[in-house]
Write a protein that holds these residues in place. Sequence first.
Motif, PDB file in Angstrom:
ATOM      1  N   HIS A  31       0.813  -1.211   0.000  1.00  0.00           N
ATOM      2  CA  HIS A  31       0.000   0.000   0.000  1.00  0.00           C
ATOM      3  C   HIS A  31       0.848   1.264   0.000  1.00  0.00           C
ATOM      4  N   LEU A  34       1.414   3.105  -3.296  1.00  0.00           N
ATOM      5  CA  LEU A  34       0.301   3.890  -3.838  1.00  0.00           C
ATOM      6  C   LEU A  34       0.490   5.393  -3.636  1.00  0.00           C
ATOM      7  N   THR A 133     -10.064   1.253  -9.221  1.00  0.00           N
ATOM      8  CA  THR A 133     -10.086   0.375  -8.059  1.00  0.00           C
ATOM      9  C   THR A 133     -10.306  -1.042  -8.581  1.00  0.00           C
ATOM     10  N   SER A 152     -13.397  -9.379  -1.605  1.00  0.00           N
ATOM     11  CA  SER A 152     -11.967  -9.099  -1.667  1.00  0.00           C
ATOM     12  C   SER A 152     -11.375  -9.752  -2.913  1.00  0.00           C
ATOM     13  N   VAL A 168      -6.838  -7.957  -0.746  1.00  0.00           N
ATOM     14  CA  VAL A 168      -7.280  -6.619  -0.372  1.00  0.00           C
ATOM     15  C   VAL A 168      -8.784  -6.488  -0.605  1.00  0.00           C
ATOM     16  N   THR A 171     -12.496  -2.454  -2.826  1.00  0.00           N
ATOM     17  CA  THR A 171     -12.412  -1.003  -3.030  1.00  0.00           C
ATOM     18  C   THR A 171     -10.977  -0.484  -3.113  1.00  0.00           C
ATOM     19  N   ASP A 172      -9.989  -1.348  -2.973  1.00  0.00           N
ATOM     20  CA  ASP A 172      -8.585  -0.920  -3.021  1.00  0.00           C
ATOM     21  C   ASP A 172      -8.197  -0.441  -4.420  1.00  0.00           C
ATOM     22  N   PRO A 173      -7.331   0.576  -4.490  1.00  0.00           N
ATOM     23  CA  PRO A 173      -6.855   1.043  -5.803  1.00  0.00           C
ATOM     24  C   PRO A 173      -5.914   0.032  -6.432  1.00  0.00           C
TER      25      PRO A 173
END
Length: 187
Positions: A31, A34, A133, A152, A168, A171-173
């Motif tokens: 993360h 990012l 995302t 996920s 993840v 909604t994670d980028p």
Amino acid sequence: MTRVLRLILIAGLAALVVSCTGYRRPPTAFHQVLTEPYQLDSGDKLRLVVFGQSDISSTYTVDQAGHISVPLIGAVAARGKTTSDVERAIATKLRAGYIRNPDVSVEIEQYRPFFIMGEVRTPGQYPYVAGLTAQTAVAIAGGFSARGYQKSVDITRQINGKVLTGRVPITDPIRPGDTIYIRERLF
């Protein structure tokens, strides 16, 4: 005795379900990347502009070796570098006998693609657009299949030469070059 046997059976099933999830917490670097400046890699297309030099100003693709090939100066390393790093490298090479005071600009014209596999309707390779995302990547791939797990995803990402995989939230980028895997749900 049957009550004890039932408790043992329930505990065993619970342990089996937990072990089958295969959860892999993403490493910190997963993360952290990012928020860092974007590093170029193979497949990125760069727009190079050298003021007053229309023969050099063009679009270049970072090749498999991680270089772009620029007229007059040849190969310039781009893999793992930012656009500012590449600007400086090109200006330095041009200054060494070709152009007295080069004004160089490098920007990303097109990011390398991302890949999506598993339980989506149309798995494959897709062009990356800033701000994606995992959820929007699934939408681009036609949505989840009937068996797709929707909470996920597993993302494989290359960071500083190492390939890392983490599970993840949806909604994670995502980043250019990521491989997204949609697992099958149990029920």
